[in-house]
Design a protein around this motif. Sequence first.
Motif, PDB file in Angstrom:
ATOM      1  N   ALA A  26       0.725  -0.565   0.271  1.00  0.00           N
ATOM      2  CA  ALA A  26       0.371   0.153  -0.073  1.00  0.00           C
ATOM      3  C   ALA A  26       1.083   1.130   0.008  1.00  0.00           C
ATOM      4  N   VAL A  27       2.183   0.954  -0.188  1.00  0.00           N
ATOM      5  CA  VAL A  27       2.758   2.426   0.343  1.00  0.00           C
ATOM      6  C   VAL A  27       2.792   3.440  -0.795  1.00  0.00           C
ATOM      7  N   PRO A  28       3.523   2.920  -2.057  1.00  0.00           N
ATOM      8  CA  PRO A  28       3.743   3.547  -3.257  1.00  0.00           C
ATOM      9  C   PRO A  28       2.344   4.953  -3.863  1.00  0.00           C
ATOM     10  N   GLU A  29       1.478   3.806  -3.327  1.00  0.00           N
ATOM     11  CA  GLU A  29       0.020   4.745  -3.747  1.00  0.00           C
ATOM     12  C   GLU A  29      -0.071   5.896  -2.195  1.00  0.00           C
TER      13      GLU A  29
ATOM     14  N   LEU B  74      10.021   3.254  -4.794  1.00  0.00           N
ATOM     15  CA  LEU B  74       9.340   2.275  -3.592  1.00  0.00           C
ATOM     16  C   LEU B  74       8.773   0.194  -4.123  1.00  0.00           C
ATOM     17  N   ALA B  75       8.942   0.522  -5.650  1.00  0.00           N
ATOM     18  CA  ALA B  75       7.954  -0.738  -6.084  1.00  0.00           C
ATOM     19  C   ALA B  75       8.666  -1.877  -5.664  1.00  0.00           C
ATOM     20  N   ASP B  76       9.863  -1.559  -5.546  1.00  0.00           N
ATOM     21  CA  ASP B  76      10.534  -2.903  -4.950  1.00  0.00           C
ATOM     22  C   ASP B  76      10.157  -3.255  -3.140  1.00  0.00           C
ATOM     23  N   ASN B  77      10.213  -2.446  -2.446  1.00  0.00           N
ATOM     24  CA  ASN B  77       9.768  -2.157  -1.129  1.00  0.00           C
ATOM     25  C   ASN B  77       8.407  -3.064  -1.116  1.00  0.00           C
ATOM     26  N   ALA B  78       7.599  -2.301  -2.181  1.00  0.00           N
ATOM     27  CA  ALA B  78       6.311  -2.688  -1.833  1.00  0.00           C
ATOM     28  C   ALA B  78       6.267  -4.316  -1.760  1.00  0.00           C
ATOM     29  N   ARG B  79       6.902  -4.885  -3.197  1.00  0.00           N
ATOM     30  CA  ARG B  79       6.722  -6.202  -3.274  1.00  0.00           C
ATOM     31  C   ARG B  79       7.511  -7.024  -2.216  1.00  0.00           C
TER      32      ARG B  79
END
Length: 285
Positions: free
Chosen positions: A131-134, A190-195
């Motif tokens: 949820a962080v990127p959004e 932030l994509a890597d941290n999201a997944r």
Amino acid sequence: MEWVERVVVRDGVRLRCLDSGGSGPPIVLLHGLAGHAGEWEAMARPLGSGHRVVTVDQRGHGRSERYPGDVSRAVYVEDVVAVIERLGLGTVVLIGQSLGGHTAMLTAAACPELVDALILVEAGAGGPNPAVPERIGEWLASWPVPFGSYEAAVDFFGGGPLGRGWADGLEERADGGWPRFDRDVMVASLADNARRSFWPEWERVRCPTMLVLAGSGLLPLDEAGEMIRRRPGTVAVSIPETGHDLHLERPERLYGVIASFLGDIDGPSMSHRSPMGTECSVNEN
């Protein structure tokens, strides 16, 4: 302390750094997402009395390349390595806040021969956080740009030293103050941290490490506890009456705990080995 601007270009990406110069043990400071090198100013000055201090506008931020093609965690690490090697810093103390702390941690894990000590300010190893990127994208989209005045920006960001730290990162144009970054680039960073989580990297860190928590920060206490459980030698310090951007709110308190930590570990572990020939292993999965 007089800053000298230095530029490192890696794979066509321009990285702008501020260098205090001098022959003291080197410290590299890494800002968080949507931040800038100048936000370390209040803390960098006392550190500069005994160290060579380098602050970095990371890719996509500040006066560095605004639209880099790659914003994976791996390339952020490779940028830090390039700064260390091309500025001839030898081995360094890495200090990072928020996403900059995450980058510092990954650098220490991938390139242990370059890092003498690691200080993470409101930065952890956990995840994934889908949820962080959004959420961050919505916050960045809420900025009332252009800001009509510097004072208006300071007020929007909370006033006082916190507001000034964020407002100082804006670019002044004819119609007002604008961010020195692109919102979509920030979200993509932030994509890597999201997944996925980064516990394996955390467990590979071998240098002395301090974790600095805010009294009312964003790093969950259970995540901080798990970090200490997995690496029991980690020093953990909490600074009361501060938030996530405690380096802006109370730089004198942060400087105090950092100076104490570095004083305690000064010795054989801070031998400043030459990095020549070091091979870094960056996990891109």
